[in-house]
Design a protein around this motif. Structure first.
Motif, mmCIF file in Angstrom:
data_model
loop_
_atom_site.group_PDB
_atom_site.id
_atom_site.type_symbol
_atom_site.label_atom_id
_atom_site.label_comp_id
_atom_site.label_asym_id
_atom_site.label_seq_id
_atom_site.Cartn_x
_atom_site.Cartn_y
_atom_site.Cartn_z
ATOM 1 N N GLN A 230 1.109 21.702 -13.015
ATOM 2 C CA GLN A 230 0.456 22.749 -12.241
ATOM 3 C C GLN A 230 -1.001 22.907 -12.662
ATOM 4 O OE1 GLN A 230 3.393 25.812 -13.321
ATOM 5 N NE2 GLN A 230 3.937 25.939 -11.154
ATOM 6 N N LEU A 231 -1.823 23.295 -11.702
ATOM 7 C CA LEU A 231 -3.256 23.499 -11.948
ATOM 8 C C LEU A 231 -3.697 24.803 -11.294
ATOM 9 C CD1 LEU A 231 -6.158 22.623 -12.757
ATOM 10 C CD2 LEU A 231 -6.229 21.317 -10.612
ATOM 11 N N LEU A 232 -4.346 25.651 -12.073
ATOM 12 C CA LEU A 232 -4.970 26.872 -11.568
ATOM 13 C C LEU A 232 -6.475 26.719 -11.721
ATOM 14 C CD1 LEU A 232 -5.020 29.851 -10.600
ATOM 15 C CD2 LEU A 232 -4.680 30.523 -13.009
ATOM 16 N N LEU A 233 -7.187 26.648 -10.598
ATOM 17 C CA LEU A 233 -8.642 26.552 -10.599
ATOM 18 C C LEU A 233 -9.215 27.891 -10.156
ATOM 19 C CD1 LEU A 233 -9.470 23.022 -9.140
ATOM 20 C CD2 LEU A 233 -10.296 23.951 -11.298
ATOM 21 N N MET A 234 -10.183 28.393 -10.913
ATOM 22 C CA MET A 234 -10.788 29.688 -10.619
ATOM 23 C C MET A 234 -12.296 29.543 -10.591
ATOM 24 S SD MET A 234 -8.317 31.902 -13.188
ATOM 25 C CE MET A 234 -8.243 30.541 -14.377
ATOM 26 N N LEU A 301 -2.715 34.546 -17.734
ATOM 27 C CA LEU A 301 -1.516 35.024 -18.438
ATOM 28 C C LEU A 301 -0.292 34.958 -17.522
ATOM 29 C CD1 LEU A 301 -2.979 38.118 -20.340
ATOM 30 C CD2 LEU A 301 -2.308 35.935 -21.343
ATOM 31 N N ALA A 302 -0.456 35.405 -16.272
ATOM 32 C CA ALA A 302 0.655 35.367 -15.320
ATOM 33 C C ALA A 302 1.059 33.928 -15.010
ATOM 34 C CB ALA A 302 0.260 36.105 -14.042
ATOM 35 N N PHE A 303 0.069 33.065 -14.839
ATOM 36 C CA PHE A 303 0.310 31.654 -14.546
ATOM 37 C C PHE A 303 1.054 30.985 -15.687
ATOM 38 C CE2 PHE A 303 -1.634 27.292 -14.909
ATOM 39 C CZ PHE A 303 -1.067 26.737 -13.764
ATOM 40 N N ALA A 304 0.661 31.261 -16.925
ATOM 41 C CA ALA A 304 1.263 30.614 -18.076
ATOM 42 C C ALA A 304 2.677 31.105 -18.346
ATOM 43 C CB ALA A 304 0.394 30.845 -19.316
ATOM 44 N N ALA A 305 2.963 32.353 -17.999
ATOM 45 C CA ALA A 305 4.272 32.938 -18.299
ATOM 46 C C ALA A 305 5.270 32.743 -17.172
ATOM 47 C CB ALA A 305 4.116 34.430 -18.584
ATOM 48 N N ALA A 306 4.796 32.313 -16.003
ATOM 49 C CA ALA A 306 5.695 32.227 -14.830
ATOM 50 C C ALA A 306 6.802 31.210 -15.063
ATOM 51 C CB ALA A 306 4.880 31.860 -13.601
#
Length: 306
Positions: A230-234, A301-306
């Motif tokens: 997974q990748l979260l880009l901000m 934090l939400a992304f890592a804990a999901a």
């Protein structure tokens, strides 16, 4: 080489805001979050040295009070660890703790400053073919291109030492970085995608060396099978348009700002078409490059804990 200081098990709990002082020279310790409904967390710290002995690292851990799941805790490794640790305020940590346990490792440098500009310029940037050495800033004699050496340290020492403190789930490990740290997070995804399962990059410095990372993206290594990646880009939204034209800003700085705002969403589109990669893009209108560090932490934090 790592070293870990021991702490007597009878040490009393401390408020989290006292943690930075308490962690100096200490190991595993109880730590109470501020606020009446806050959950107690445990903390730990250990040190490491680079292979050439030129850089000294500090890893600060925040561990959940809850027992780990059968597969281990999800783990978030945060680059620019001194600044990241300071930005981990009580409110987002308390909100995250309500959902699921999350182990957090802030990987920084042994300095009182939030950022060691020289060290991160070397550790967080990839080597450029044909340049020996690779410079981040030749005029200032600031070397670059040490990303592979740094990632060797992460793989061979940082992650195993974290595992000695708490069991972590390999399928739920996240690497977060902002600016140069975001550049490194993406470089890791493209060259060592097996090292973490999730990657979060906030305003990654895609302008670096005329967009050198974009050429690395084109020849990215295959993603590991058997688990999702997974990748979260901000991306912030205050570094473009009129702000990029403000008086006194040189042409290079204007180009960097423009590329930073434009290249990140375009990369999200490209990576979103990559088989086996779950991509999320989040924009932060009106948030400048510096403040993006703080702004990116709650969604990470939400992304890592999901």
């Amino acid at each position: 080489m790592s070293d870990l200081a021991a702490l007597p098990s009878h040490s009393p709990p401390l408020p989290r805001r006292s943690l930075l002082l308490a962690l100096a020279g200490t190991g595993l310790q109880a730590c109470a979050m501020a606020g009446p409904a806050a959950s107690p967390r445990r903390s730990a710290q250990f040190g490491l040295s680079s292979a050439d002995g030129q850089r000294r690292y500090r890893v600060q851990l925040l561990l959940p009070p809850a027992r780990p799941p059968a597969a281990g805790y999800p783990l978030l490794v945060m680059l620019d660890g001194n600044a990241a640790f300071s930005a981990l305020t009580d409110a987002p940590l308390a909100r995250q703790a309500e959902t699921s346990p999350l182990a957090i490792a802030a990987l920084g440098y042994e300095t009182e400053q939030d950022l060691d500009v020289t060290a991160r310029a070397f550790d967080y940037t990839p080597p450029v073919p044909g340049e020996s050495p690779t410079w981040d800033d030749a005029q200032r004699q600031r070397p670059a291109g040490g990303a592979d050496l740094f990632l060797d340290l992460v793989a061979q020492q940082v992650l195993p030492t974290i595992g000695q403190h708490a069991p972590c789930d390999p399928a739920r490990t996240t690497l977060w970085g902002h600016s140069y740290g975001g550049l490194l997070a993406l470089y890791t995804l493209f060259t060592r995608p097996q090292l973490f399962a999730r990657y979060a990059a906030a305003d990654p410095s895609l302008w670096w060396h005329d967009g050198h990372l974009l050429s690395i993206e084109e020849r990215a290594r295959p993603l590991p099978g058997g688990r999702p990646t997974q990748l979260l880009l901000m991306a912030g939204g205050a570094g473009t348009a009129t702000r990029s034209q403000r008086p006194g800003m040189d042409e290079e700085a204007r180009s960097r700002r423009a590329m930073l705002s434009d290249a990140t969403p375009k990369m999200a589109e490209r990576q979103g078409r990559r088989a086996g990669l779950d991509v999320r893009f989040q924009s932060f209108p009106g948030v400048g490059h510096g403040p993006m560090r703080q702004a990116s932490i709650p969604p990470t934090l939400a992304f890592a804990a999901a």
